[in-house]
Write a protein that holds these residues in place. Structure first.
Motif, PDB file in Angstrom:
ATOM      1  N   GLU A 173       3.154   0.751   3.167  1.00 12.17           N
ATOM      2  CA  GLU A 173       3.195  -0.467   3.959  1.00 12.17           C
ATOM      3  C   GLU A 173       4.015  -1.482   3.190  1.00 12.17           C
TER       4      GLU A 173
ATOM      5  N   GLY B  28       0.552   5.673   0.342  1.00 11.15           N
ATOM      6  CA  GLY B  28      -0.254   6.877   0.529  1.00 11.15           C
ATOM      7  C   GLY B  28       0.503   8.092   0.025  1.00 11.15           C
TER       8      GLY B  28
ATOM      9  N   ARG C  40      -4.235  -0.336   7.799  1.00  5.77           N
ATOM     10  CA  ARG C  40      -4.002   1.102   7.966  1.00  5.77           C
ATOM     11  C   ARG C  40      -5.124   1.733   8.783  1.00  5.77           C
ATOM     12  N   GLU C  41      -6.357   1.406   8.450  1.00  5.01           N
ATOM     13  CA  GLU C  41      -7.487   1.947   9.203  1.00  5.01           C
ATOM     14  C   GLU C  41      -7.414   1.521  10.674  1.00  5.01           C
TER      15      GLU C  41
ATOM     16  N   ARG D 218      -3.830  -6.941  -5.679  1.00  2.00           N
ATOM     17  CA  ARG D 218      -5.076  -6.247  -5.305  1.00  2.00           C
ATOM     18  C   ARG D 218      -5.595  -6.724  -3.950  1.00  2.00           C
TER      19      ARG D 218
ATOM     20  N   TYR E  48      -3.397  -5.223  -1.303  1.00  2.00           N
ATOM     21  CA  TYR E  48      -3.703  -3.797  -1.182  1.00  2.00           C
ATOM     22  C   TYR E  48      -4.940  -3.589  -0.303  1.00  2.00           C
ATOM     23  N   ARG E  49      -5.999  -4.375  -0.542  1.00  2.00           N
ATOM     24  CA  ARG E  49      -7.214  -4.269   0.283  1.00  2.00           C
ATOM     25  C   ARG E  49      -6.917  -4.593   1.744  1.00  2.00           C
ATOM     26  N   GLU E  50      -6.161  -5.659   1.969  1.00  2.00           N
ATOM     27  CA  GLU E  50      -5.815  -6.043   3.340  1.00  2.00           C
ATOM     28  C   GLU E  50      -4.961  -4.963   4.010  1.00  2.00           C
ATOM     29  N   ALA E  51      -4.044  -4.359   3.272  1.00  2.00           N
ATOM     30  CA  ALA E  51      -3.195  -3.292   3.818  1.00  2.00           C
ATOM     31  C   ALA E  51      -4.032  -2.085   4.202  1.00  2.00           C
ATOM     32  N   HIS E  52      -5.039  -1.794   3.401  1.00  2.00           N
ATOM     33  CA  HIS E  52      -5.920  -0.664   3.715  1.00  2.00           C
ATOM     34  C   HIS E  52      -6.659  -0.915   5.035  1.00  2.00           C
TER      35      HIS E  52
ATOM     36  N   TRP F  63       0.861  -1.181   0.000  1.00  2.00           N
ATOM     37  CA  TRP F  63       0.000   0.000   0.000  1.00  2.00           C
ATOM     38  C   TRP F  63       0.899   1.233   0.000  1.00  2.00           C
TER      39      TRP F  63
END
Length: 170
Positions: free
Chosen positions: A94, A89, A153-154, A143, A146-150, A87
């Motif tokens: 990450e 930003g 992050r949250e 992909r 990336y979703r798991e990293a997001h 990920w």
């Protein structure tokens, strides 16, 4: 800080790295296995290279989380540290790291020994955050990561807010 929308996106494969090293007696702890701190040092070093490659310059470690030591590493094991950007930003990235090991003297399949996720921040010559290229996932695996990293992050941001809201309670 420059606008990240003007930077060209990069795939995780552009900065992916695997480092292998034979563990010797200098890496051991009092239990006779490789010291967890040595494994963490390798994880942090490889993640730093991956982040620097993705961002075209230095990056510092802001957080190490989701670290799990799965199996002990022994003298004579060849440790493989595999890292990739999952990920990106504005200035942070990450990096997911998987550590496996096999024996130096036998053709045996490697076993997973540790995993970690690190947040790296790209910095300029003065140590201030600088813009990083966006991540351009290419594969279904990219992909998914990336979703798991997001999600991670949250979770990190929510935890940080909760800790700061504690106002220094002991």
């Amino acid at each position: 800080m420059p606008d990240t929308s003007t930077l060209t996106g990069r795939p995780p494969s552009a900065s992916h790295l695997t480092l292998s090293q034979i563990m010797d007696q200098h890496h051991t702890n009092l239990m006779g296995t490789v010291h967890g701190g040595r494994i963490l040092n390798l994880i942090d070093s490889v993640a730093g290279v991956v982040a620097a490659r993705h961002s075209d310059g230095p990056a510092v470690t802001a957080a190490i989380d989701e670290t799990a030591f799965l199996r002990a590493v022994r003298v004579g094991d060849v440790v493989h540290v595999d890292a990739r950007i999952t990920w990106a930003g504005r200035s942070s990235m990450e990096v997911a790291v998987k550590v496996s090991a096999d024996r130096w003297d036998r053709a045996v399949p490697p076993v997973d020994v540790a995993t970690a996720h690190l947040v790296m921040v790209a910095v300029d010559d003065h140590g201030h955050p600088r813009a990083v290229p966006p991540l351009r996932p290419e594969t279904d695996g990219d992909r998914r990561r990336y979703r798991e990293a997001h999600i991670r992050r949250e979770h990190r941001l929510a935890l940080r807010r909760a800790l700061l809201d504690g106002g220094g309670e002991a």
